[in-house]
Motif scaffolding. Structure first.
Motif, PDB file in Angstrom:
ATOM      1  N   GLY A  92       0.810  -1.212   0.000  1.00 42.29           N
ATOM      2  CA  GLY A  92       0.000   0.000   0.000  1.00 42.29           C
ATOM      3  C   GLY A  92       0.844   1.263   0.000  1.00 42.29           C
ATOM      4  N   GLU A  93       0.151   2.387   0.006  1.00 39.55           N
ATOM      5  CA  GLU A  93       0.842   3.679  -0.053  1.00 39.55           C
ATOM      6  C   GLU A  93       1.776   3.872   1.144  1.00 39.55           C
ATOM      7  OE1 GLU A  93      -0.154   8.425  -0.713  1.00 39.55           O
ATOM      8  OE2 GLU A  93      -1.809   6.993  -0.552  1.00 39.55           O
ATOM      9  N   PHE A  94       1.377   3.395   2.325  1.00 41.97           N
ATOM     10  CA  PHE A  94       2.231   3.540   3.505  1.00 41.97           C
ATOM     11  C   PHE A  94       3.528   2.754   3.329  1.00 41.97           C
ATOM     12  CE2 PHE A  94       3.142   2.419   8.102  1.00 41.97           C
ATOM     13  CZ  PHE A  94       3.629   3.668   8.437  1.00 41.97           C
ATOM     14  N   MET A  95       3.464   1.592   2.705  1.00 40.63           N
ATOM     15  CA  MET A  95       4.685   0.817   2.445  1.00 40.63           C
ATOM     16  C   MET A  95       5.604   1.579   1.486  1.00 40.63           C
ATOM     17  SD  MET A  95       5.219  -2.956   0.862  1.00 40.63           S
ATOM     18  CE  MET A  95       6.873  -3.521   0.494  1.00 40.63           C
ATOM     19  N   HIS A  96       5.035   2.183   0.469  1.00 38.47           N
ATOM     20  CA  HIS A  96       5.828   2.996  -0.466  1.00 38.47           C
ATOM     21  C   HIS A  96       6.552   4.105   0.298  1.00 38.47           C
ATOM     22  CE1 HIS A  96       4.396   1.582  -4.502  1.00 38.47           C
ATOM     23  NE2 HIS A  96       3.455   1.078  -3.739  1.00 38.47           N
ATOM     24  N   HIS A  97       5.810   4.792   1.166  1.00 36.89           N
ATOM     25  CA  HIS A  97       6.396   5.863   1.971  1.00 36.89           C
ATOM     26  C   HIS A  97       7.533   5.314   2.844  1.00 36.89           C
ATOM     27  CE1 HIS A  97       6.681   9.291   4.718  1.00 36.89           C
ATOM     28  NE2 HIS A  97       6.624   8.410   5.705  1.00 36.89           N
ATOM     29  N   CYS A  98       7.274   4.205   3.524  1.00 40.82           N
ATOM     30  CA  CYS A  98       8.275   3.638   4.428  1.00 40.82           C
ATOM     31  C   CYS A  98       9.524   3.184   3.672  1.00 40.82           C
ATOM     32  CB  CYS A  98       7.679   2.485   5.226  1.00 40.82           C
ATOM     33  SG  CYS A  98       6.426   3.032   6.414  1.00 40.82           S
ATOM     34  N   SER A  99       9.351   2.674   2.466  1.00 41.55           N
ATOM     35  CA  SER A  99      10.500   2.268   1.664  1.00 41.55           C
ATOM     36  C   SER A  99      11.402   3.465   1.374  1.00 41.55           C
ATOM     37  CB  SER A  99      10.034   1.623   0.362  1.00 41.55           C
ATOM     38  OG  SER A  99      11.149   1.228  -0.416  1.00 41.55           O
ATOM     39  N   THR A 100      10.793   4.584   0.995  1.00 43.31           N
ATOM     40  CA  THR A 100      11.576   5.775   0.714  1.00 43.31           C
ATOM     41  C   THR A 100      12.232   6.296   1.989  1.00 43.31           C
ATOM     42  OG1 THR A 100      10.089   6.319  -1.103  1.00 43.31           O
ATOM     43  CG2 THR A 100      11.519   8.084  -0.312  1.00 43.31           C
ATOM     44  N   LYS A 101      11.499   6.287   3.108  1.00 44.11           N
ATOM     45  CA  LYS A 101      12.082   6.736   4.377  1.00 44.11           C
ATOM     46  C   LYS A 101      13.252   5.838   4.784  1.00 44.11           C
ATOM     47  CE  LYS A 101      11.449   9.699   6.654  1.00 44.11           C
ATOM     48  NZ  LYS A 101      11.932  11.107   6.659  1.00 44.11           N
ATOM     49  N   TRP A 102      13.100   4.514   4.624  1.00 42.13           N
ATOM     50  CA  TRP A 102      14.229   3.629   4.928  1.00 42.13           C
ATOM     51  C   TRP A 102      15.447   4.026   4.094  1.00 42.13           C
ATOM     52  CZ3 TRP A 102      15.098   1.302   9.115  1.00 42.13           C
ATOM     53  CH2 TRP A 102      14.152   0.549   9.805  1.00 42.13           C
ATOM     54  N   ALA A 103      15.236   4.339   2.821  1.00 36.87           N
ATOM     55  CA  ALA A 103      16.362   4.729   1.963  1.00 36.87           C
ATOM     56  C   ALA A 103      17.035   5.988   2.497  1.00 36.87           C
ATOM     57  CB  ALA A 103      15.892   4.932   0.522  1.00 36.87           C
ATOM     58  N   THR A 104      16.245   6.976   2.928  1.00 40.43           N
ATOM     59  CA  THR A 104      16.857   8.198   3.447  1.00 40.43           C
ATOM     60  C   THR A 104      17.593   7.907   4.749  1.00 40.43           C
ATOM     61  OG1 THR A 104      14.921   8.985   4.705  1.00 40.43           O
ATOM     62  CG2 THR A 104      15.079   9.651   2.383  1.00 40.43           C
ATOM     63  N   PHE A 105      17.043   7.033   5.581  1.00 35.35           N
ATOM     64  CA  PHE A 105      17.719   6.710   6.835  1.00 35.35           C
ATOM     65  C   PHE A 105      18.972   5.861   6.595  1.00 35.35           C
ATOM     66  CE2 PHE A 105      13.591   7.741   9.002  1.00 35.35           C
ATOM     67  CZ  PHE A 105      14.085   8.815   9.729  1.00 35.35           C
ATOM     68  N   LEU A 106      18.972   5.031   5.571  1.00 38.84           N
ATOM     69  CA  LEU A 106      20.192   4.289   5.238  1.00 38.84           C
ATOM     70  C   LEU A 106      21.292   5.242   4.776  1.00 38.84           C
ATOM     71  CD1 LEU A 106      18.623   1.167   3.542  1.00 38.84           C
ATOM     72  CD2 LEU A 106      19.989   1.166   5.630  1.00 38.84           C
ATOM     73  N   MET A 107      20.928   6.307   4.081  1.00 39.81           N
ATOM     74  CA  MET A 107      21.919   7.330   3.725  1.00 39.81           C
ATOM     75  C   MET A 107      22.410   8.042   4.985  1.00 39.81           C
ATOM     76  SD  MET A 107      22.532   7.241   0.478  1.00 39.81           S
ATOM     77  CE  MET A 107      22.563   5.518   0.875  1.00 39.81           C
TER      78      MET A 107
END
Length: 147
Positions: free
Chosen positions: A108-123
């Motif tokens: 869902g849309e929340f998973m899409h959001h969380c995926s992008t947030k994980w990417a920013t936090f991995l950076m």
């Protein structure tokens, strides 16, 4: 079931990356400054993000040779029961981080959001270990109206 998958290389020894992911002090340096708990198998670590809430993770695996695994026990309904897996592998000057947030029931849309947030936090993790300064919440990169 659906998984979030990311890969990032950190120019640092595996031990440094491990400490940043496996300890509450390390996690507070790149994910959220409001991190508390005990870094031991069977214990829990709590992550809070102000008004947005947060998550409680049970520590399942802590292997200094390069494996950390958590199970989400409290948090948003979509997160509860999912597991976060970190595989670290030293390859020359790099520690390669293979990240998986697995067990989502649907994309869902929340998973899409969380995926992008994980990417920013991995950076942010990469920046913390390489430079000594990450971008943990509340100073993280805002990606949308959900922050």
């Amino acid at each position: 079931m659906v998984d979030i998958l990311h890969r990032v290389g950190v120019v640092a020894p595996l031990d440094d990356v491990y400490r940043a992911v496996a300890t509450p002090e390390g996690l507070a340096g790149w994910w959220t400054t409001d991190t508390v708990g005990k870094s031991a198998v069977g214990e829990q670590v709590a992550f809070r993000f102000g008004a947005a809430g947060g998550f409680d993770m049970e520590v399942l695996t802590l292997d200094p040779s390069g494996h950390i695994r958590w199970r989400v026990v409290e948090g948003p309904e979509e997160w509860v029961g999912t597991e976060v897996d970190w595989r670290l592998d030293q390859r020359g000057d790099y520690t390669v981080v293979l990240f998986t947030h697995e067990g989502w029931r649907e994309p869902g849309e929340f998973m899409h959001h969380c995926s992008t947030k994980w990417a920013t936090f991995l950076m942010s993790l990469k920046e913390l270990v390489e430079t000594g300064r990450g971008r943990p919440a509340p100073d993280d990169v805002a990606i949308s109206d959900w922050h």
